[in-house]
Scaffold this motif. Structure first.
Motif, mmCIF file in Angstrom:
data_model
loop_
_atom_site.group_PDB
_atom_site.id
_atom_site.type_symbol
_atom_site.label_atom_id
_atom_site.label_comp_id
_atom_site.label_asym_id
_atom_site.label_seq_id
_atom_site.Cartn_x
_atom_site.Cartn_y
_atom_site.Cartn_z
ATOM 1 N N ALA A 38 64.886 78.499 66.706
ATOM 2 C CA ALA A 38 65.572 78.653 67.959
ATOM 3 C C ALA A 38 64.334 79.084 68.912
ATOM 4 O O ALA A 38 64.220 78.327 70.320
ATOM 5 C CB ALA A 38 66.185 79.788 68.111
ATOM 6 N N LEU A 39 63.166 79.805 68.672
ATOM 7 C CA LEU A 39 62.059 80.042 69.516
ATOM 8 C C LEU A 39 61.280 78.700 69.965
ATOM 9 O O LEU A 39 60.892 78.608 71.108
ATOM 10 C CB LEU A 39 61.000 81.183 68.898
ATOM 11 C CG LEU A 39 61.734 82.355 68.823
ATOM 12 C CD1 LEU A 39 60.604 83.485 68.047
ATOM 13 C CD2 LEU A 39 61.759 83.015 70.350
ATOM 14 N N ASN A 40 61.054 78.030 68.745
ATOM 15 C CA ASN A 40 60.452 76.620 68.998
ATOM 16 C C ASN A 40 61.257 75.641 70.028
ATOM 17 O O ASN A 40 60.556 75.096 70.872
ATOM 18 C CB ASN A 40 60.119 75.958 67.611
ATOM 19 C CG ASN A 40 59.007 76.461 66.965
ATOM 20 O OD1 ASN A 40 57.784 76.705 67.657
ATOM 21 N ND2 ASN A 40 58.960 76.632 65.838
ATOM 22 N N ALA A 41 62.651 75.866 69.785
ATOM 23 C CA ALA A 41 63.421 75.242 70.539
ATOM 24 C C ALA A 41 63.191 75.471 71.948
ATOM 25 O O ALA A 41 63.269 74.641 73.197
ATOM 26 C CB ALA A 41 64.880 74.972 70.144
ATOM 27 N N LEU A 42 63.550 76.700 72.199
ATOM 28 C CA LEU A 42 63.332 77.246 73.657
ATOM 29 C C LEU A 42 61.837 76.779 74.238
ATOM 30 O O LEU A 42 61.958 76.447 75.452
ATOM 31 C CB LEU A 42 63.264 78.715 73.593
ATOM 32 C CG LEU A 42 64.564 79.383 73.370
ATOM 33 C CD1 LEU A 42 64.547 80.933 73.379
ATOM 34 C CD2 LEU A 42 65.615 78.760 74.472
ATOM 35 N N GLY A 43 60.825 76.915 73.490
ATOM 36 C CA GLY A 43 59.697 76.572 74.004
ATOM 37 C C GLY A 43 59.469 75.186 74.465
ATOM 38 O O GLY A 43 58.708 74.813 75.303
ATOM 39 N N ARG A 44 60.034 74.541 73.623
ATOM 40 C CA ARG A 44 59.868 72.866 73.697
ATOM 41 C C ARG A 44 60.942 72.550 74.941
ATOM 42 O O ARG A 44 60.464 71.717 75.760
ATOM 43 C CB ARG A 44 60.237 72.310 72.325
ATOM 44 C CG ARG A 44 60.185 70.676 72.518
ATOM 45 C CD ARG A 44 60.377 70.056 71.032
ATOM 46 N NE ARG A 44 61.570 70.485 70.409
ATOM 47 C CZ ARG A 44 62.162 71.354 69.467
ATOM 48 N NH1 ARG A 44 61.028 71.972 68.901
ATOM 49 N NH2 ARG A 44 63.361 71.702 69.153
ATOM 50 N N GLN A 45 62.035 72.800 75.000
ATOM 51 C CA GLN A 45 63.030 72.256 75.964
ATOM 52 C C GLN A 45 63.197 73.066 76.978
ATOM 53 O O GLN A 45 63.535 72.313 78.023
ATOM 54 C CB GLN A 45 64.763 72.375 75.212
ATOM 55 C CG GLN A 45 64.595 71.572 74.050
ATOM 56 C CD GLN A 45 64.476 70.097 73.841
ATOM 57 O OE1 GLN A 45 64.639 69.790 75.109
ATOM 58 N NE2 GLN A 45 63.866 69.237 73.060
ATOM 59 N N TRP A 46 62.933 74.269 77.167
ATOM 60 C CA TRP A 46 62.931 75.181 78.458
ATOM 61 C C TRP A 46 61.812 76.142 78.682
ATOM 62 O O TRP A 46 61.930 77.115 78.924
ATOM 63 C CB TRP A 46 64.199 75.939 78.305
ATOM 64 C CG TRP A 46 65.373 75.186 78.032
ATOM 65 C CD1 TRP A 46 66.082 74.501 79.153
ATOM 66 C CD2 TRP A 46 66.329 74.962 76.800
ATOM 67 N NE1 TRP A 46 67.358 74.005 78.760
ATOM 68 C CE2 TRP A 46 67.371 74.318 77.088
ATOM 69 C CE3 TRP A 46 66.141 75.402 75.533
ATOM 70 C CZ2 TRP A 46 68.327 73.765 76.206
ATOM 71 C CZ3 TRP A 46 66.968 75.012 74.474
ATOM 72 C CH2 TRP A 46 67.968 74.108 74.770
#
Length: 145
Positions: free
Chosen positions: A31-39
């Motif tokens: 989830a942290l990776n996704a937050l950094g990548r997407q938002w």
């Protein structure tokens, strides 16, 4: 895959945000990776990542540090320095030494922290810190001359 479907929808961000507090550390890291990548442009993403740098799981802390460095470099240096001061697992200390040398070689505290890590009890930490110090000194010599 997490967050890639419909990243412009607030509901998607909320699902990923909720996953950062899941009991499973793998889900939190993903989830942290996704937050950094997407938002990466959202201030609340930055705050979530900053908070995760103190997670109880070393892998989540490591992921948070890497996302912070990649997406929020202006906020990363003090956090990386703080991790150099704390008792951390070996792999996290090694990562901190590398990050300090590669990203902030001219910061005054970098030399202090790397010098302290160079006398660490664990050989992999101390040898990495000595290599990092050599790199910082080489870069300083190149810049001076």
């Amino acid at each position: 895959m997490l967050g890639r479907q419909c990243p412009d929808r607030e509901e998607t961000w909320q699902v990923v945000l909720t996953a950062t507090t899941d009991a499973n550390p793998y889900i939190r890291s993903t989830a942290l990776n996704a937050l950094g990548r997407q938002w990466p442009d959202r201030e609340d993403t930055r705050q979530v990542v900053l908070t995760a740098t103190t997670d109880t799981n070393k892998d989540v802390r490591s992921t948070a540090l890497h996302v912070l460095v990649a997406r929020f470099p202006d906020a990363a240096y003090p956090v990386v320095c703080e991790h150099a001061h704390r008792a951390q697992p070996t792999d996290l200390r090694v990562a901190v030494a590398k990050l300090l040398a590669l990203l902030w070689p001219r910061e005054p505290e970098t030399l202090v922290l790397l010098t302290a890590l160079a006398s660490h009890d664990e050989e992999v930490v101390s040898s990495t810190a000595r290599e990092a110090l050599a790199l910082v000194h080489d870069w300083s010599a190149l810049a001076a001359g």
